[in-house]
Design a protein around this motif. Structure first.
Motif, PDB file in Angstrom:
ATOM      1  N   ILE A 235       0.870  -1.177   0.000  1.00  0.00           N
ATOM      2  CA  ILE A 235       0.000   0.000   0.000  1.00  0.00           C
ATOM      3  C   ILE A 235       0.903   1.221   0.000  1.00  0.00           C
ATOM      4  O   ILE A 235       1.732   1.393   0.903  1.00  0.00           O
ATOM      5  CB  ILE A 235      -0.926  -0.001   1.227  1.00  0.00           C
ATOM      6  CG1 ILE A 235      -1.906  -1.183   1.146  1.00  0.00           C
ATOM      7  CG2 ILE A 235      -1.687   1.318   1.322  1.00  0.00           C
ATOM      8  CD1 ILE A 235      -2.724  -1.395   2.398  1.00  0.00           C
ATOM      9  N   ILE A 236       0.753   2.088  -1.008  1.00  0.00           N
ATOM     10  CA  ILE A 236       1.682   3.220  -1.143  1.00  0.00           C
ATOM     11  C   ILE A 236       0.962   4.566  -1.214  1.00  0.00           C
ATOM     12  O   ILE A 236       1.603   5.585  -1.475  1.00  0.00           O
ATOM     13  CB  ILE A 236       2.585   3.057  -2.377  1.00  0.00           C
ATOM     14  CG1 ILE A 236       1.778   3.107  -3.679  1.00  0.00           C
ATOM     15  CG2 ILE A 236       3.379   1.767  -2.296  1.00  0.00           C
ATOM     16  CD1 ILE A 236       2.644   3.265  -4.921  1.00  0.00           C
ATOM     17  N   GLY A 237      -0.351   4.584  -0.984  1.00  0.00           N
ATOM     18  CA  GLY A 237      -1.062   5.852  -1.041  1.00  0.00           C
ATOM     19  C   GLY A 237      -2.392   5.787  -0.328  1.00  0.00           C
ATOM     20  O   GLY A 237      -2.853   4.714   0.080  1.00  0.00           O
TER      21      GLY A 237
ATOM     22  N   ASP B   6      11.157   0.952  -7.026  1.00  0.00           N
ATOM     23  CA  ASP B   6      12.023   2.122  -7.179  1.00  0.00           C
ATOM     24  C   ASP B   6      11.269   3.356  -7.656  1.00  0.00           C
ATOM     25  O   ASP B   6      11.817   4.460  -7.661  1.00  0.00           O
ATOM     26  CB  ASP B   6      13.178   1.817  -8.135  1.00  0.00           C
ATOM     27  CG  ASP B   6      12.705   1.476  -9.546  1.00  0.00           C
ATOM     28  OD1 ASP B   6      11.528   1.081  -9.697  1.00  0.00           O
ATOM     29  OD2 ASP B   6      13.498   1.600 -10.488  1.00  0.00           O
ATOM     30  N   LYS B   7       9.993   3.185  -8.023  1.00  0.00           N
ATOM     31  CA  LYS B   7       9.175   4.316  -8.472  1.00  0.00           C
ATOM     32  C   LYS B   7       8.073   4.660  -7.471  1.00  0.00           C
ATOM     33  O   LYS B   7       7.244   5.529  -7.736  1.00  0.00           O
ATOM     34  CB  LYS B   7       8.543   4.011  -9.842  1.00  0.00           C
ATOM     35  CG  LYS B   7       9.550   3.842 -10.968  1.00  0.00           C
ATOM     36  CD  LYS B   7       8.826   3.594 -12.297  1.00  0.00           C
ATOM     37  CE  LYS B   7       9.800   3.544 -13.457  1.00  0.00           C
ATOM     38  NZ  LYS B   7      10.686   2.375 -13.402  1.00  0.00           N
ATOM     39  N   TYR B   8       8.051   3.988  -6.329  1.00  0.00           N
ATOM     40  CA  TYR B   8       6.990   4.213  -5.343  1.00  0.00           C
ATOM     41  C   TYR B   8       6.846   5.690  -4.974  1.00  0.00           C
ATOM     42  O   TYR B   8       5.733   6.223  -4.907  1.00  0.00           O
ATOM     43  CB  TYR B   8       7.259   3.403  -4.070  1.00  0.00           C
ATOM     44  CG  TYR B   8       6.839   1.950  -4.117  1.00  0.00           C
ATOM     45  CD1 TYR B   8       6.284   1.385  -5.257  1.00  0.00           C
ATOM     46  CD2 TYR B   8       7.003   1.132  -2.991  1.00  0.00           C
ATOM     47  CE1 TYR B   8       5.909   0.043  -5.288  1.00  0.00           C
ATOM     48  CE2 TYR B   8       6.635  -0.203  -3.019  1.00  0.00           C
ATOM     49  CZ  TYR B   8       6.094  -0.748  -4.163  1.00  0.00           C
ATOM     50  OH  TYR B   8       5.729  -2.067  -4.174  1.00  0.00           O
ATOM     51  N   ASP B   9       7.955   6.357  -4.716  1.00  0.00           N
ATOM     52  CA  ASP B   9       7.893   7.756  -4.272  1.00  0.00           C
ATOM     53  C   ASP B   9       7.242   8.646  -5.327  1.00  0.00           C
ATOM     54  O   ASP B   9       6.384   9.485  -5.009  1.00  0.00           O
ATOM     55  CB  ASP B   9       9.293   8.279  -3.949  1.00  0.00           C
ATOM     56  CG  ASP B   9       9.843   7.699  -2.653  1.00  0.00           C
ATOM     57  OD1 ASP B   9       9.049   7.135  -1.875  1.00  0.00           O
ATOM     58  OD2 ASP B   9      11.059   7.809  -2.429  1.00  0.00           O
TER      59      ASP B   9
ATOM     60  N   SER C   1       3.479   7.748  -5.602  1.00  0.00           N
ATOM     61  CA  SER C   1       2.750   8.246  -4.423  1.00  0.00           C
ATOM     62  C   SER C   1       2.540   9.754  -4.503  1.00  0.00           C
ATOM     63  O   SER C   1       1.469  10.265  -4.156  1.00  0.00           O
ATOM     64  CB  SER C   1       3.498   7.891  -3.141  1.00  0.00           C
ATOM     65  OG  SER C   1       3.570   6.501  -2.975  1.00  0.00           O
ATOM     66  N   LYS C   2       3.558  10.468  -4.972  1.00  0.00           N
ATOM     67  CA  LYS C   2       3.443  11.926  -5.110  1.00  0.00           C
ATOM     68  C   LYS C   2       2.403  12.276  -6.168  1.00  0.00           C
ATOM     69  O   LYS C   2       1.565  13.186  -5.951  1.00  0.00           O
ATOM     70  CB  LYS C   2       4.800  12.497  -5.512  1.00  0.00           C
ATOM     71  CG  LYS C   2       4.816  14.016  -5.762  1.00  0.00           C
ATOM     72  CD  LYS C   2       4.483  14.798  -4.500  1.00  0.00           C
ATOM     73  CE  LYS C   2       4.836  16.271  -4.622  1.00  0.00           C
ATOM     74  NZ  LYS C   2       4.159  16.956  -5.741  1.00  0.00           N
ATOM     75  N   ALA C   3       2.407  11.565  -7.287  1.00  0.00           N
ATOM     76  CA  ALA C   3       1.418  11.814  -8.338  1.00  0.00           C
ATOM     77  C   ALA C   3       0.013  11.544  -7.829  1.00  0.00           C
ATOM     78  O   ALA C   3      -0.928  12.293  -8.120  1.00  0.00           O
ATOM     79  CB  ALA C   3       1.719  10.939  -9.555  1.00  0.00           C
ATOM     80  N   PHE C   4      -0.146  10.474  -7.041  1.00  0.00           N
ATOM     81  CA  PHE C   4      -1.455  10.123  -6.499  1.00  0.00           C
ATOM     82  C   PHE C   4      -1.923  11.177  -5.499  1.00  0.00           C
ATOM     83  O   PHE C   4      -3.081  11.611  -5.530  1.00  0.00           O
ATOM     84  CB  PHE C   4      -1.382   8.756  -5.822  1.00  0.00           C
ATOM     85  CG  PHE C   4      -2.715   8.226  -5.380  1.00  0.00           C
ATOM     86  CD1 PHE C   4      -3.592   7.666  -6.292  1.00  0.00           C
ATOM     87  CD2 PHE C   4      -3.098   8.274  -4.051  1.00  0.00           C
ATOM     88  CE1 PHE C   4      -4.818   7.164  -5.896  1.00  0.00           C
ATOM     89  CE2 PHE C   4      -4.319   7.789  -3.640  1.00  0.00           C
ATOM     90  CZ  PHE C   4      -5.184   7.222  -4.562  1.00  0.00           C
ATOM     91  N   SER C   5      -1.020  11.600  -4.630  1.00  0.00           N
ATOM     92  CA  SER C   5      -1.346  12.615  -3.635  1.00  0.00           C
ATOM     93  C   SER C   5      -1.784  13.916  -4.303  1.00  0.00           C
ATOM     94  O   SER C   5      -2.775  14.542  -3.896  1.00  0.00           O
ATOM     95  CB  SER C   5      -0.138  12.865  -2.729  1.00  0.00           C
ATOM     96  OG  SER C   5      -0.400  13.887  -1.809  1.00  0.00           O
TER      97      SER C   5
END
Length: 315
Positions: free
Chosen positions: A141-143, A240-243, A246-250
């Motif tokens: 879960i990343i977002g 490696d792309k989680y950050d 997550s930023k795009a989703f936020s």
């Protein structure tokens, strides 16, 4: 780069499943002319998603499986994701092509995420937590996501029992409210609603926009009052792309809701119902770990219910 459409993605999926495959075989599979398939094959080739080689004048087509320029996102047929179009647009800064796939059953969507058929999924927390365990950590879960928008519908003239979807927020709601057994699972919100309308069960647990449709059919509704429903899940191959994801989703989830017409078209639901029912949800950028911890016992019972022995052991 030319934008890919639904037929292009369908073509790409067939190539991945049946490769190596010829142009003639693709045309037969999709029921289109070879000239039309050829144009789309060239588009996919120019996008870097496939490779075309020639043997004796025959086009042999394979997918570039190491390609990470395409991302597939799963969502449920629900009013819960009005931000999905903006999220997809933001993901185009990370991946060249974004495909949105709509599911009717949460657990099926989570299973597809675990095997990499999907790379991202906005899915009930219950399903994601279960699949994380079952897949030995292939799903994270990343977002954040949403809460609300679910309820128990009642037909006082229906037969004993209730209907819900398996290993989902809806089943969690049924457990927390100790609904009358037996429990009959449905494969979609529409199927659960139909079971209640037809009196096959007395109660059903469903989500928007099916809840609003139930209201129009004069069914009594009780809110589930779930603070957390769906969260953003990711396949571990994207670690490696989680950050960035997550930023795009936020950013997408915190922006103003727009293009509800486009969203209604994606989930194939009436625009007027989507406009009304989307108001039932609240949205948040990060998952509430404390809330999930507070309902952990209920989550465990939903994932491994007390009647699991009777259901699973046949002897």
């Amino acid at each position: 780069m030319e934008e890919l459409d639904e037929i292009d993605f369908e073509l790409y999926d067939i190539i991945k499943e049946y490769m190596p495959i010829t142009l003639s075989e693709l045309a037969r599979n999709l029921g289109h002319s070879k000239s039309m398939i050829y144009r789309r094959v060239k588009k996919l080739e120019n996008s870097g998603l496939i490779k075309v080689s020639y043997q004796g004048g025959v086009s042999i087509i394979t997918a570039n499986q190491k390609n990470d320029s395409i991302i597939t996102i799963g969502i449920l047929r629900a009013s819960e994701y009005p931000y999905i179009i903006k999220f997809a647009k933001k993901l185009e800064n990370i991946f060249n092509h974004v495909k949105i796939v709509v599911y009717d059953e949460a657990y099926k969507e989570a299973l597809d995420l675990s095997i990499g058929k999907l790379m991202l999924s906005v899915n009930p927390a219950v399903s994601l937590l279960a699949i994380h365990r079952i897949s030995r950590g292939q799903v994270h879960i990343i977002g954040g996501g949403s809460g609300g928008g679910s309820g128990i519908i009642n037909n006082l003239n229906g037969k004993n029992g209730h209907s819900t979807s398996i290993m989902s927020s809806m089943e969690l709601c049924a457990d927390m409210n100790k609904l009358e057994m037996p429990r009959i699972y449905g494969n979609s919100g529409q199927e659960i609603l139909n079971k209640v309308l037809k009196g096959e069960v007395r109660q059903g647990v469903i989500w928007e926009p099916f809840l609003s449709i139930a209201s129009k059919n004069n069914l009594k509704i009780t809110s589930c009052e779930l603070d957390t429903c769906c969260l953003l899940g990711a396949h571990s191959s994207l670690y490696d792309k989680y950050d960035k994801i997550s930023k795009a989703f936020s950013d997408a989830i915190s922006s103003d809701i727009s293009d509800l017409e486009g969203y209604a078209n994606i989930i194939n639901m009436p625009l007027d119902v989507v406009k009304l029912s989307v108001k039932s949800y609240n949205f948040f950028e990060e998952p509430d770990k404390n809330y999930l911890k507070s309902i952990i016992n209920n989550l465990r019972n939903t994932i491994l219910p007390s009647d699991i022995i009777e259901r699973s052991v046949i002897i």
